[in-house]
Design an enzyme around this catalytic site. Sequence first.
Site, PDB file in Angstrom:
ATOM      1  N   HIS A 283       0.846  -1.193   0.000  1.00 43.68           N
ATOM      2  CA  HIS A 283       0.000   0.000   0.000  1.00 43.68           C
ATOM      3  C   HIS A 283       0.884   1.246   0.000  1.00 43.68           C
ATOM      4  O   HIS A 283       1.737   1.400   0.875  1.00 43.68           O
ATOM      5  CB  HIS A 283      -0.911   0.012   1.233  1.00 43.68           C
ATOM      6  CG  HIS A 283      -1.982  -1.026   1.196  1.00 43.68           C
ATOM      7  ND1 HIS A 283      -2.323  -1.783   2.296  1.00 43.68           N
ATOM      8  CD2 HIS A 283      -2.788  -1.448   0.189  1.00 43.68           C
ATOM      9  CE1 HIS A 283      -3.308  -2.610   1.973  1.00 43.68           C
ATOM     10  NE2 HIS A 283      -3.597  -2.437   0.703  1.00 43.68           N
TER      11      HIS A 283
ATOM     12  N   TYR B  61       3.928   0.299   4.828  1.00 45.54           N
ATOM     13  CA  TYR B  61       4.520  -0.867   5.502  1.00 45.54           C
ATOM     14  C   TYR B  61       3.673  -2.131   5.424  1.00 45.54           C
ATOM     15  O   TYR B  61       3.538  -2.851   6.400  1.00 45.54           O
ATOM     16  CB  TYR B  61       4.829  -0.547   6.972  1.00 45.54           C
ATOM     17  CG  TYR B  61       5.354   0.844   7.217  1.00 45.54           C
ATOM     18  CD1 TYR B  61       6.504   1.308   6.576  1.00 45.54           C
ATOM     19  CD2 TYR B  61       4.704   1.717   8.090  1.00 45.54           C
ATOM     20  CE1 TYR B  61       6.981   2.597   6.784  1.00 45.54           C
ATOM     21  CE2 TYR B  61       5.175   3.008   8.304  1.00 45.54           C
ATOM     22  CZ  TYR B  61       6.320   3.434   7.649  1.00 45.54           C
ATOM     23  OH  TYR B  61       6.787   4.717   7.860  1.00 45.54           O
ATOM     24  N   HIS B  62       3.145  -2.435   4.228  1.00 46.69           N
ATOM     25  CA  HIS B  62       2.291  -3.613   4.073  1.00 46.69           C
ATOM     26  C   HIS B  62       2.750  -4.531   2.936  1.00 46.69           C
ATOM     27  O   HIS B  62       1.944  -4.932   2.097  1.00 46.69           O
ATOM     28  CB  HIS B  62       0.837  -3.189   3.812  1.00 46.69           C
ATOM     29  CG  HIS B  62       0.231  -2.362   4.887  1.00 46.69           C
ATOM     30  ND1 HIS B  62      -0.873  -1.558   4.666  1.00 46.69           N
ATOM     31  CD2 HIS B  62       0.551  -2.202   6.183  1.00 46.69           C
ATOM     32  CE1 HIS B  62      -1.189  -0.939   5.793  1.00 46.69           C
ATOM     33  NE2 HIS B  62      -0.330  -1.312   6.729  1.00 46.69           N
ATOM     34  N   PRO B  63       4.021  -4.916   2.858  1.00 43.77           N
ATOM     35  CA  PRO B  63       4.440  -5.804   1.767  1.00 43.77           C
ATOM     36  C   PRO B  63       3.817  -7.189   1.911  1.00 43.77           C
ATOM     37  O   PRO B  63       3.770  -7.760   2.994  1.00 43.77           O
ATOM     38  CB  PRO B  63       5.964  -5.862   1.918  1.00 43.77           C
ATOM     39  CG  PRO B  63       6.216  -5.549   3.354  1.00 43.77           C
ATOM     40  CD  PRO B  63       5.149  -4.576   3.750  1.00 43.77           C
TER      41      PRO B  63
END
Length: 531
Positions: free
Chosen positions: A290, A465-467
């Site tokens: 995101h 911070y959503h890999p």
Amino acid sequence: MQKQYDYIVIGAGSAGCAVANRLSQDGRHTVALLEAGSRDLNPWIHVPVGYFKTMGNPSTDWCYKSKPCSGLNGRSIPWPRGKVLGGSSSINGLLYVRGQAQDFDDWANLGNDGWQWDQVLPYFMRSEDWQGAASGMRGQGGPLTVSETRLSRPVVDAWLEAAQNFGYPANKDYNGKDQEGVSLFQLTAKKGRRCSAAVAYLNPARSRANLTILTGSCVEKLLFEGSRATGVQLASGQLKATKEVILSAGAIGSPQLLMVSGIGPEEQLTPHNINMVKELPGVGQNLQDHLQARPVFKCAASTINTEISSWFKQGLIGLEYLLKRTGPMTMAASLGTGFVKTHLSPGRPDIQFHIQPFSADSPAEGPHKFDAFTASVLQMRPESTGHLSLVSDRFSDHPDIHPNYLATELDQKTIVEGIKIARLIAQHAPLKSLVTQEHSPGINIGEQADAEILNWARETATTIYHPTGTCKMGNDDMAVVDAQLKVHGIEGLRVADASIMPIITSGNTNAPAIMIGEKAAAMILQEMVNV
């Protein structure tokens, strides 16, 4: 330390902690949980605002950095990931979002039977100790405390009211029946302290004789006998698994470890002289994240910017936290949120807001000297996908991260629409009376064309911070694991973390990662019963 265990779990992050707890719960199985980082003893981990101190800190963060990205006008950006017990749940913003029911139905429709919403909901509920109003869709008594926000700020309350006046509904529980609407965030916090996956799942399990937690234990590669995973190689020696190895090292660590161990695309392994165990072209592909754009508005209301503008004010805030566990130090990364639709996605929300009563050009520089709030906005289901590539055959060498943001027209249009909506909400009462100036992008950006807004996003947007997605679940040629999370073509090896998501979930990804850990453990234990 033993040399042999029934199960070896690699990575004590959001999913790995859940897996290790559940597999060791009945005492029948020996479990080793391996974490490359240290114990979660840093006091800033447990203070909600401590992410300012732990992100970018090499003692708690892997400190990854993306490669220059054309979608960001050639910029390279930091990609924090937790390197400590609890993983990223120990350094994240504490925001708890399950996602939309349709997200999981979409996973199932891709051939992943058992992952539809009504099949994953019990695992969300099993994990939760929900502190809000009782509901048939919320869990109580689980290990993970999920609470309502205890802090308020007038500018955030005004934003929520303005968003409703603009036409968006209020939603008391976006983790309930329907996500759409605006509200305060729910947090993984208990009585003013962070409830990480380590606090929730490991602290109650530490005394179990059959659970061994090994910190400072970075796995160098997986071990195989033929096509069966048999253990792991550490710097200190080998550990063997009699039943299974469960890889929970995250969306960067899990695919990298598979590749350096000989599982992945031939073009990634051959240049580094890695012996091929199983060619799986999807390992490290399908990278999704995101991307947040961060409009900032100066305002005539007190915000964190000026509330911490002197050592004296900071001292009072610290004292309040020490004595009462209340005040600004209990604040998560954001206070308010909104899950809303643009005209590009009329059927279901496609953007998410993170409303923060502070602002900064960068965390390193600290907050602005003036009162302002940030209306961070992201596209929840981007089409753009990136990939990871190896730089060597050593796990200690970070892979190259190619996020490929804003590569499609839909993604470009959606981020522009999100920024426009942020501006429109700021023009509605009661927020309008508090906003004194649009600080960024600035009222002149976008006057002539949407391309100006898009370019501002390219110049300033960053990860939230959503890999996910780099070991995706499925049965197509690019799938890495099946619906049981077993690595295709390999026995005794599963992946259980956010990397298995075929499509990123709609919102923050910590809650789904924990659910994945819960469901993975349940599937493993059920198979043992059926043997």
